[in-house]
Scaffold this motif. Sequence first.
Motif, PDB file in Angstrom:
ATOM      1  N   ILE A 284       0.837  -1.206   0.000  1.00 13.65           N
ATOM      2  CA  ILE A 284       0.000   0.000   0.000  1.00 13.65           C
ATOM      3  C   ILE A 284       0.868   1.251   0.000  1.00 13.65           C
ATOM      4  O   ILE A 284       0.607   2.228  -0.716  1.00 13.65           O
ATOM      5  CB  ILE A 284      -0.950  -0.024   1.212  1.00 13.65           C
ATOM      6  N   GLN A 287       2.378   1.674  -3.486  1.00 13.76           N
ATOM      7  CA  GLN A 287       1.382   2.116  -4.454  1.00 13.76           C
ATOM      8  C   GLN A 287       0.995   3.578  -4.215  1.00 13.76           C
ATOM      9  O   GLN A 287       0.778   4.333  -5.166  1.00 13.76           O
ATOM     10  CB  GLN A 287       0.142   1.220  -4.372  1.00 13.76           C
ATOM     11  N   THR A 310      -3.996  -0.657  -4.795  1.00 15.09           N
ATOM     12  CA  THR A 310      -4.017  -0.197  -3.400  1.00 15.09           C
ATOM     13  C   THR A 310      -5.262  -0.710  -2.690  1.00 15.09           C
ATOM     14  O   THR A 310      -5.201  -1.187  -1.549  1.00 15.09           O
ATOM     15  CB  THR A 310      -3.986   1.343  -3.361  1.00 15.09           C
TER      16      THR A 310
END
Length: 488
Positions: A284, A287, A310
């Motif tokens: 995450i 991204q 994500t």
Amino acid sequence: MGIAQHRALSAELAQETAVLHRLASQRADQHDAHLTALSAIAVASDDPAQRLFLEVATTITRFYPRISAIALVPLQPGGVAAAGTALDPQLTARIRAAAIASGGEIALLPDPGRAGHYVMVKRSPNSDAARHGLMLSIDAARLLDEAGTFWDRPGINLALSLPDGTVLFQRGAIDGTVDGAVDGTGQAKALGSASQPLRLETDRSITPGDLFPPLRSALILMAAAAAGFGALAFLRQRRRAGQALEQARLSALDSRLAHAARVNALGELASGLTHELTQPLTAILAQAQAGRRLLARDDRDGLAPVLDDTVTQARRASAILQRFRSWSRPQAAPVRAFDLRDALRNVAALLAAQAQAQRVALSFDLPADAVMIRADPVEMEQVAFNLLRNALEALRDRAGDGQIRVTLCPEAGNAVLEIRDNGPGIPPELRARLFTPFMTTRPDGTGLGLTLSQRLVERAGGEIALEHGTEGASFRITLPLDPTGEGP
């Protein structure tokens, strides 16, 4: 009296040794949990100074005084180690060499700068792409403390050594050759820790004074001459009282060991959850950084797939937490009598498409009559679904040749459900830990499915076990039949 006293002294040594062995093994297992948590923190951090790692390491050494030092040594020569105190150059070189030579196992070394200490070395991350060597220095004497005053008595000998024979701690003569000794009753056993099989040796030097205490001998002779059977009854009662008092002390110590086991299990759960969440959270973060760069370049077409990835990783982290919550505190559901065949038919309908897509033969052998049990139907469907989905995953590489057979039959007042597949089976080294939280053989697995299934089956009053000596994997679930044999 001499023979009975010798047996009592030998039995006391064996009993105290067993308690000390369990205590030391429990504490040694805690070190594995510390290494796993520290490694996860070091890998996830992008801080060159590893400040979070040092804060956690300081907390561990404060609450566990037997851990004298914690350090993170870069494998590249010239790198600066993250440690609370300055490391000896010789120790730094040993840590680096042990981590480089490691094939994934934890290395045990004597600490050259601290007498009576040994060092645990683990590469971090624990793969061929390792960047650091993670070190814990353990005080062997403190690993054995708080075991009771028994080990402070004269003639009680104790030693702890590394597997290669290096003595870390010794009190008294272990070989039982103390001057004036009649006999020694030695005990030797490796600690029950896979990563730290330290050799624990105990011995007791038994002298004539131990076998024939002067005061007790005189009292026995006088009582035998004066009262005979009355004195014998008195001694038996006295011995029972002493045994009851000793049993009470050992029970209290056993309760402390059980508490330590629960704390250790909690540490393993926290370490496993940290390990599981590190990957989606790292993805995450990556991204999000990539999305910020694309937004700065006004590349909206490239931003959409980044945001989709994500969302996918966030959902994966949420799923991990949800499964952890379900394992640790499953919701209580209403219990009622129902036909177990109906639950299995529901699961068959859910997985039929997946089995057909994999070309796996999924067969159900169900009895003609109802098999009534008293439990939550949804929970029993979840158990069967977890086991069948695991079997389908195991047969993913055997397209056209995979077989799963589900058999249900009543047997001696129980409903017996067997789920078998002809996949690769469970490796022998993993069978003992199969129902342990976060133990999984799949890269994308959380390791909570079998643990949750075990809790749901046990809550229904049943048992679940892996059968040995069969081709592939075979699970056997036993549930008590509803005594009324009626519906809800």
